[in-house]
Design a protein around this motif. Structure first.
Motif, mmCIF file in Angstrom:
data_model
loop_
_atom_site.group_PDB
_atom_site.id
_atom_site.type_symbol
_atom_site.label_atom_id
_atom_site.label_comp_id
_atom_site.label_asym_id
_atom_site.label_seq_id
_atom_site.Cartn_x
_atom_site.Cartn_y
_atom_site.Cartn_z
ATOM 1 N N GLN A 178 47.386 52.332 44.225
ATOM 2 C CA GLN A 178 47.846 50.990 43.875
ATOM 3 C C GLN A 178 46.646 50.062 43.724
ATOM 4 O O GLN A 178 46.250 49.375 44.675
ATOM 5 N N PRO A 179 45.999 50.059 42.547
ATOM 6 C CA PRO A 179 44.879 49.124 42.363
ATOM 7 C C PRO A 179 45.299 47.687 42.642
ATOM 8 O O PRO A 179 46.458 47.319 42.409
ATOM 9 N N LEU A 180 44.363 46.906 43.153
ATOM 10 C CA LEU A 180 44.634 45.484 43.328
ATOM 11 C C LEU A 180 44.475 44.808 41.970
ATOM 12 O O LEU A 180 43.433 44.934 41.319
ATOM 13 N N LEU A 181 45.517 44.116 41.525
ATOM 14 C CA LEU A 181 45.513 43.474 40.217
ATOM 15 C C LEU A 181 45.312 41.976 40.350
ATOM 16 O O LEU A 181 45.752 41.361 41.333
ATOM 17 N N ALA A 182 44.665 41.393 39.372
ATOM 18 C CA ALA A 182 44.636 39.939 39.221
ATOM 19 C C ALA A 182 45.716 39.604 38.204
ATOM 20 O O ALA A 182 45.619 39.971 37.029
#
Length: 314
Positions: A164-168
């Motif tokens: 789960q990449p951290l998204l902006a």
């Protein structure tokens, strides 16, 4: 001889540091709790609590007993489950502590699907910050935990993981929504909203900003991701969350992922975790296996969704 009531009453006092608060939680009188503590003190021949103006404090002996009582209660619950025909999951319970980012819709959907198969299994879910999820596992308050981001812990092991990449994320009207190949220096001046320091995300963001010698331009800090997500939409600002935390808003087009290249944000995971020494009930074991099998499919679906969105933004 020890009894379950005395154990429960003492543990509740230990957790709240107050006989009155423990009584309120247990729906009994403070005098009933005081009597049980007095019995324990006679049985162990030790003072277990010190009464103070602002509540009670455990003595050294009290701390030892509280730690062991928690393990005893947990083992009693596990044994009770196992002798209740749990082999066929005709009864039982699953207790979970989770960070907010996976609670809805994923965890809610998984519980609902599991409950259709095994309607007699009961669930209890605590939604907490990352550190409190770890504490809940350590203190035998839950059987399964979910945390975001990497961790090492001597008494806890990983039962499953989901990239789960951290998204902006930002509303489509945001000035950077259609920009390409952004890095963190492009985003740093922009107003954003942040989870507070009980979230692993908070510390991850600050580490990344320190690398570029910047500070997040946080217009709001809060302890609830849903509130932050809604505020980012209404204020046209950036929010940093994994996709699952804002899945509905992204699907609806209320938020879009910025085209951000940030190595610190990329390789992040949601972990399903359990205690190493845990004697898992059949119900909790079946549920953790169900979740672990679901992770790869949902990870693939996340990647496909992000690919579609980014293609539409091109």
């Amino acid at each position: 001889m020890l009894n379950r009531t005395a154990c429960r009453y003492f543990l509740e006092v230990a957790r709240h540091g107050s006989i009155r608060l423990a009584a309120d939680r247990l729906h009994v009188s403070p005098s009933a709790i005081s009597r049980q503590i007095a019995k324990l003190e006679r049985e162990f021949e030790e003072q277990l609590v010190e009464r103070r103006a602002d509540g009670v404090r455990l003595t050294d002996a009290g701390h030892v007993i509280a730690k062991n009582f928690a393990a005893i209660i947990d083992q009693m619950d596990q044994i009770k489950d196992e002798i209740s025909d749990l082999r066929k999951l005709k009864s039982g319970s699953v207790s979970i502590a989770t960070v907010e980012g996976i609670s809805d819709p994923f965890l809610s959907d998984q519980i609902r699907a599991f409950h259709k198969r095994f309607p007699a299994v009961e669930f209890r879910v605590r939604i907490r910050g990352r550190e409190r999820v770890l504490e809940a596992l350590e203190q035998h308050l839950c059987q399964i935990g979910f945390v975001y981001d990497h961790f090492t812990h001597p008494t806890i092991e990983i039962a499953g993981q989901w990239r789960q990449p951290l998204l902006a994320l930002a509303p489509p009207s945001h000035p950077l929504a259609k920009s390409k190949q952004l890095d963190l220096t492009d985003i740093a001046p922009m107003p954003c909203v942040l989870p507070d320091d009980s979230f692993g995300i908070h510390h991850l963001i600050h580490r990344a900003y320190r690398r570029i010698e910047a500070t997040p331009n946080a217009m709001l800090v809060a302890d609830q991701l849903h509130f932050l997500i809604r505020h980012a939409i209404h204020s046209n600002s950036i929010v940093f969350v994994p996709l699952q935390a804002a899945l509905r808003e992204v699907e609806a087009g209320a938020l879009v992922p910025l085209d951000l290249d940030c190595s610190e944000f990329d390789h992040r995971f949601i972990y399903a975790i359990v205690r190493r020494d845990q004697r898992r009930s059949p119900a909790s074991q079946a549920f953790i296996e169900t979740l672990s099998m679901a992770f790869p499919g949902h990870e693939k679906a996340d990647n496909e969704m992000l690919a579609r969105i980014r293609a539409a933004q091109a």
